[in-house]
Design an enzyme around this catalytic site. Structure first.
Site, short mmCIF file in Angstrom:
data_model
loop_
_atom_site.label_atom_id
_atom_site.label_comp_id
_atom_site.label_asym_id
_atom_site.label_seq_id
_atom_site.Cartn_x
_atom_site.Cartn_y
_atom_site.Cartn_z
N GLU A 75 0.64 -1.57 0.05
CA GLU A 75 0.26 -0.05 -0.18
C GLU A 75 1.08 1.05 0.28
OE1 GLU A 75 -3.11 1.77 3.30
OE2 GLU A 75 -2.37 0.28 3.73
N ASP B 37 0.29 5.09 0.85
CA ASP B 37 -0.95 6.01 1.40
C ASP B 37 -0.26 7.41 1.06
OD1 ASP B 37 -2.81 4.06 2.80
OD2 ASP B 37 -1.50 4.57 4.46
N GLU C 73 -3.53 10.62 3.49
CA GLU C 73 -4.74 9.98 4.53
C GLU C 73 -4.62 11.59 5.69
OE1 GLU C 73 -4.64 6.24 5.96
OE2 GLU C 73 -2.28 6.93 6.28
N HIS D 192 4.55 1.41 2.30
CA HIS D 192 3.85 0.14 2.66
C HIS D 192 4.01 -0.52 2.57
CE1 HIS D 192 1.24 1.65 6.47
NE2 HIS D 192 0.36 2.83 5.03
#
Length: 460
Positions: free
Chosen positions: A231, A233, A236, A247
């Protein structure tokens, strides 16, 4: 960081993943324009941009009637008692995007409302960008930049308007799993670095085995299996804080979709196949308390342009990922990401590099599962495989979003480097509070672009 699907109870509507397709509501994807940019050709609008709603938000009912297969936080075991039976007997319906889910598009802009009341109440939502009616758009980000505009002025403490990439299958798992008859058209195949176990269907089968309702969420639960993948991001954020975070995962296919069980699912947290914390850059957490927020350098009362650049060691799409850089544009002015502001404690890094992640983890006292799972280089190998773009708004039943916008852990000294992440109160952010007091919250994403570095934005 922490992520948990926030699902709605919609009277006759249930919230779940499924594989069969219903016939009650025609699935019509809202159109959403986005652009691909090159140095030689400028920016061109993709011809078939559209979005689809994640299957976890859709009505799941028996194939030959209207009886729910899943209601509240429980499976209807009189309808289906095991995973294969549920795949055969339960159908996933099309979505009424605006009226039921508060999701609408207008040209290149997407609005996702936090709470929508129709026959029932829908909370949050997640959609994916598609390049056709049956396949997700795949993004290849190495040696590229990704840019979008966002309005978070109506995203308060405890709510997250998120935009991120995940290594999902382009067809939603349709070709890999014989039980999946719905595919990407109906938003199947979600996974992320938290290895979420609240997915109702994984690998084309219902996650019925060991299913238990959540003690804090009347509309969610967890089963035996989880859905893992790498992942990235990008965003956020709410109007108080923002973070971008890679991640990596040690799953097959360099972070690709993987059904986990037991310890593989980060149970306990740092013993799984994915990095649950990631290596985050939150300007507030890095000591820059006046950079981002209402009236600050990046003013969250206004629309913001956000640019993320993925730099490789040889400046090619086949190189090793070594740096993830962030820029902002507002009012025609390019704003550089601020360097870490802990003089004498942490070097003044202004982007995500391997040394930044190593030093940050050491100084903040965080578990370095990022390095354990291969760090930036392994994240880059995942990005080279292609990622799907997810856009969402959600609240947090696990940690009340304190990891993003407050001091966390709450019993630590907020002046200690890494503890302060934003100015929201440590007592806030509960789902009950956000749902009662922030029903009008919404996030607006627009002007999405991907392309050669330096081609997707302008500014002085």
């Amino acid at each position: 960081m922490f992520r948990k699907a926030v699902l709605a109870s919609l009277c006759f509507l249930a919230v779940t993943h499924t594989q069969q397709v219903g016939r009650e509501v025609t699935e019509t994807h809202p159109r959403l324009q986005f652009q691909r940019c090159t140095r030689s050709g400028g920016c061109q609008t993709a011809s078939n941009g559209q979005i689809t709603l994640d299957a976890n938000w859709r009505w799941l009912h028996v194939t030959d009637g209207y009886t729910n297969c899943y209601t509240g936080n429980s499976w209807n075991t009189t309808v289906c008692a095991n995973g294969q039976q549920c795949s055969q007997r339960c159908a996933l319906e099309g979505a009424n995007y605006r009226e039921t889910y508060g999701i609408s598009t207008n040209g290149n802009a997407l609005t996702i409302k936090f709470l929508t009341k129709s026959q029932g109440t829908n909370i949050g939502g997640r959609v994916y960008l598609m390049d056709s009616d049956s396949r997700y758009e795949m993004f290849y980000l190495l040696n590229k930049e990704f840019t979008f505009d966002v309005d978070v002025s109506k995203v308060p403490c405890g709510i997250n308007g998120a935009l991120y990439f995940i290594q999902m299958d382009a067809d939603g798992g349709l070709s890999k799993h014989s039980g999946n008859k719905a595919g990407a058209k109906y938003g199947t195949g979600y996974c992320d670095s938290q290895c979420p176990r609240d997915m109702k269907f994984i690998n084309g089968e219902a996650n019925v085995e060991g299913w238990g309702g959540s003690p804090t969420d009347p509309n969610a639960g967890t089963g035996r299996y989880g859905a893992c993948c790498a992942e990235m991001d990008i965003w956020e954020a709410n109007k108080i804080s923002n973070a971008y975070t890679p991640h990596p995962c040690n799953t097959p296919n360099d972070g690709g979709y993987f059904r986990c069980t037991g310890k593989e699912c980060n149970q306990p947290r740092y013993e799984g196949v994915c990095d649950p914390d990631g290596c985050d850059y939150n300007p507030f957490r890095q000591g820059n308390r006046e950079f981002y927020g209402p009236g600050k350098t990046v003013d969250t009362n206004k629309k913001i342009t956000v640019i993320t650049q993925f730099i490789t060691d040889d400046n090619t799409a086949t190189g090793t990922l070594v740096d993830i850089r962030r820029l902002y544009v507002q009012d025609g002015r390019v704003i550089q990401n601020p360097p870490t502001n802990f003089p004498g404690v942490l070097d003044p890094f202004d982007s995500i590099t391997e040394k930044y992640c190593t030093d940050q983890k050491r100084v903040f006292g965080d578990n370095n599962s990022f390095a354990r799972d291969g760090g930036l280089a392994h994240m880059g190998r995942s990005l080279a495989k292609g990622h799907v773009l997810a856009l969402s708004i959600w609240n947090d039943h696990s940690a009340h979003m304190l990891w993003l916008d407050s001091s966390y852990p709450v019993d630590a000294d907020p002046n200690q480097p890494g503890i302060g992440r934003g100015t929201c109160p440590t007592t806030g952010g509960s789902p009950k509070d956000t749902e009662q007091n922030n029903a009008d919250s919404q996030v607006v994403f627009s002007n999405i672009k991907v392309g050669d570095i330096g081609t997707t934005f302008t500014g002085r």
